[in-house]
Every structure is written in C-alpha cells, then in structure tokens.
Design an enzyme around this catalytic site. Structure first.
Site, PDB file in Angstrom:
ATOM      1  CG  ASN A  14      39.888  36.215  38.758  1.00  0.00           C
ATOM      2  OD1 ASN A  14      39.201  35.829  39.701  1.00  0.00           O
ATOM      3  ND2 ASN A  14      39.548  35.995  37.485  1.00  0.00           N
ATOM      4  CD1 TRP A  15      43.448  35.152  44.536  1.00  0.00           C
ATOM      5  CD2 TRP A  15      42.521  34.564  46.499  1.00  0.00           C
ATOM      6  NE1 TRP A  15      44.359  35.433  45.530  1.00  0.00           N
ATOM      7  CE2 TRP A  15      43.817  35.085  46.750  1.00  0.00           C
ATOM      8  CE3 TRP A  15      41.747  34.140  47.586  1.00  0.00           C
ATOM      9  CZ2 TRP A  15      44.351  35.186  48.037  1.00  0.00           C
ATOM     10  CZ3 TRP A  15      42.287  34.253  48.864  1.00  0.00           C
ATOM     11  CH2 TRP A  15      43.575  34.771  49.088  1.00  0.00           C
ATOM     12  CE  LYS A  16      40.854  32.768  36.563  1.00  0.00           C
ATOM     13  NZ  LYS A  16      41.246  32.141  35.321  1.00  0.00           N
ATOM     14  CG  HIS A 101      37.215  36.263  33.812  1.00  0.00           C
ATOM     15  ND1 HIS A 101      37.201  34.965  33.359  1.00  0.00           N
ATOM     16  CD2 HIS A 101      38.503  36.546  34.129  1.00  0.00           C
ATOM     17  CE1 HIS A 101      38.443  34.492  33.410  1.00  0.00           C
ATOM     18  NE2 HIS A 101      39.243  35.421  33.878  1.00  0.00           N
ATOM     19  CD  GLU A 103      37.951  31.383  34.068  1.00  0.00           C
ATOM     20  OE1 GLU A 103      37.677  31.717  35.234  1.00  0.00           O
ATOM     21  OE2 GLU A 103      39.120  31.137  33.683  1.00  0.00           O
ATOM     22  CD  GLU A 171      41.990  38.112  31.986  1.00  0.00           C
ATOM     23  OE1 GLU A 171      42.924  37.893  32.763  1.00  0.00           O
ATOM     24  OE2 GLU A 171      40.837  37.710  32.187  1.00  0.00           O
ATOM     25  N   GLY A 177      45.137  30.241  32.023  1.00  0.00           N
ATOM     26  CA  GLY A 177      45.336  28.965  32.714  1.00  0.00           C
ATOM     27  C   GLY A 177      46.049  27.907  31.879  1.00  0.00           C
ATOM     28  CB  SER A 216      49.771  32.075  31.056  1.00  0.00           C
ATOM     29  OG  SER A 216      48.812  31.038  30.911  1.00  0.00           O
ATOM     30  N   GLY A 237      45.518  35.123  37.343  1.00  0.00           N
ATOM     31  CA  GLY A 237      44.693  34.073  37.937  1.00  0.00           C
ATOM     32  C   GLY A 237      45.526  33.178  38.826  1.00  0.00           C
ATOM     33  N   GLY A 238      45.955  32.031  38.287  1.00  0.00           N
ATOM     34  CA  GLY A 238      46.644  31.004  39.063  1.00  0.00           C
ATOM     35  C   GLY A 238      47.783  31.525  39.927  1.00  0.00           C
TER      36      GLY A 238
HETATM   37  P1  PGA Z   1      45.682  32.813  34.597  1.00  0.00           P
HETATM   38  O1  PGA Z   1      44.225  33.494  34.587  1.00  0.00           O
HETATM   39  O2  PGA Z   1      46.645  33.843  35.135  1.00  0.00           O
HETATM   40  O3  PGA Z   1      45.532  31.626  35.519  1.00  0.00           O
HETATM   41  O4  PGA Z   1      45.998  32.435  33.202  1.00  0.00           O
HETATM   42  C1  PGA Z   1      44.061  34.841  34.220  1.00  0.00           C
HETATM   43  C2  PGA Z   1      42.632  35.259  34.377  1.00  0.00           C
HETATM   44  O5  PGA Z   1      41.720  34.475  34.067  1.00  0.00           O
HETATM   45  O6  PGA Z   1      42.358  36.392  34.825  1.00  0.00           O
END
Ligand code: PGA
Length: 255
Positions: A14-16, A101, A103, A171, A177, A216, A237-238
């Site tokens: 997920n590149w956000k 998600h 967020e 998650e 993150g 993470s 994510g990251g």
């Molecule tokens: P992260 O994000 O790997 O940067 O912790 C995961 C996500 O939000 O899908």
C-alpha cells in the site's frame, strides 16, 4: 490439485499518498526481481495512488504483479466531485481495492457500514476487496482487541463475500508506521478469532479467505509473522515503497 479451502497467500503493498511517475522505476525493479528469482508461493499486489494505476497496470501486464487501489466510492457513478468509483478503478486495469484502511476510518470518519458498501461496490465491479480491521492502542490497552475486531468483521463484510472476492487484513492501528508489531502469538490469536467468525458466518468456505497481517512488516520480521497460524500474507505500507524491501518481504514465500 489445489485445496479449495486452502487460502491463496498475498503480499500486498500500500503506497498510500506516495508515488510520482518516477516511482514506476520501483515497479520495474520489482518485476525484474520477480522474473529472475524463484517464483514465490504468494500473489503480489501493489496499490499505488489513483494517478499511477493505469500506467502501472500497463507496465505490469504480462508479469505476475497485480495492481490495486487504496479506496473507492460506494456509488457506481454520479455527482461526487473528486471521488473515484470501483468501476473506474477496474477500467484502469486494477484487480483489487483496499477498503476500510484505518487511515480512511480515522481521517475520513468511515464507518464499518460505509466500508461494507465500498466492498459491495468493489464486488460489483468484479474486483477483489481487501477489507481492513484493527484496534487502536487505547482499545488494546483496555483488553478490547477481539471485541473491536469482531465488531468490525461482523459489520464491514458484505453477505456476498467469498474467498474469490474478499481478503481480510488485520492491521493493529498502533503497529502501522510505528515499527512496533504484536507478538506472533497475538497475531495468531486475532487471526484465529477472525477465521472462526468467518467459518461461523460462511460455513466451511470461511476457511478459504486469505487473512493478511499488516503493521510494520519488513524483511527482517516477515518470515516469522507469515509463519503464524492463519496468516496468509501481508499488507505492507512503508516497506513496499522500495522494490528491494518489498521483495525482501516476498522472500518469506520463496522456498
Ligand atoms: P506500515 O503500514 O507497513 O507502514 O506499518 C501498513 C499499512 O498501513 O497497511
């Protein structure tokens, strides 16, 4: 013969809100790695921002890498300035849409009912919904993880869901993150509760849904987390932004 009740694992990135046209170089590097290394036993998905979906879907055509989106509107079309429908995402060449998600739930006040409507829209467009659930730090501290996740599972998953059109991602919000992850035992506990809820609702076919862990995930912890019971892949994510890191996570599925 593949067991119809055995989930197909997926490593999803997920590149956000990250990625400009130059970032397609990371996809090129990932495709190169996938084409030259041992084939992993998982599917591979990258969910870039909307602006890159069509270009990256064209770029990934002919490879095993799939392209998805990070959200969609619940309606098929209409007067919703600035929104994107599931049909538009399908038309751009994507195969999956992440819905719910944390967020989106936090930044845009999305309820489980809205998340469910978005999952229905995803299914109607012929795409696979990745439905996200997870507790906050405060909910975890209050010992409410299974209650919160159970409620989100009950209210976010549409009746028409099946393993072919729906993936669940657990998650924990506090792990996203932050570099913090639950213990493997805690992940296995939550995933087993999700599995039981799916079997209670959908019968034996509830065994076949892929359950991803997210929060993470990185190359150094992927093998351990992916080996946990009822963990069928990762939502990253990251560490999905750089092909070398993401491919290091995919390594957990190379034997
Ligand atoms: P992260 O994000 O790997 O940067 O912790 C995961 C996500 O939000 O899908």
């Amino acid at each position: 013969m593949t067991d119809p009740l055995q989930p197909t694992p997926l490593t999803a990135g997920n590149w956000k809100m990250n990625g400009l046209s130059a970032s397609t170089g990371e996809l090129a590097a990932l495709i190169h790695a996938v084409n030259t290394k041992t084939a992993p036993t998982c599917g591979i998905l990258i969910c870039p921002p909307y602006t890159l979906i069509a270009a990256m879907a064209a770029q990934a055509a002919g490879s095993t890498v799939m392209i998805g989106a990070q959200d969609c509107h619940a309606a098929y079309s209409g007067a919703h300035t600035g929104d994107i429908s599931a049909d538009m995402i399908a038309d751009a060449g994507a195969t999956h849409i992440i819905v719910g998600h944390s967020e989106r739930r936090a930044d845009h006040g999305e309820s489980s009912e809205l998340v469910k409507a978005k999952a229905v829209a995803t299914h109607q467009a012929g795409l696979i919904a990745i439905i996200c659930v997870g507790e906050t730090d405060a909910e975890r501290d209050a010992g409410k993880t299974l209650e919160v996740v159970g409620d989100q599972i009950a209210r976010s998953i549409p009746d028409g869901s099946a393993a072919e059109n729906t993936i669940i991602a657990y998650e924990p919000v506090w792990a996203i993150g932050t570099g913090r992850t639950p213990t493997v035992e805690d992940v296995a506990d939550v995933h087993s509760a999700i599995r039981s809820a799916l079997v209670a609702r959908f019968g034996a076919s509830g065994q076949a849904f892929a359950l991803l862990y997210g929060g993470s995930v990185k190359p150094s912890n992927a093998s351990e987390l992916m080996a946990a019971a009822n963990v069928n892949g990762a939502l990253v994510g990251g560490a999905s932004l750089k092909a070398t890191d993401f491919d290091g996570i995919i390594d957990a599925y190379r034997v």
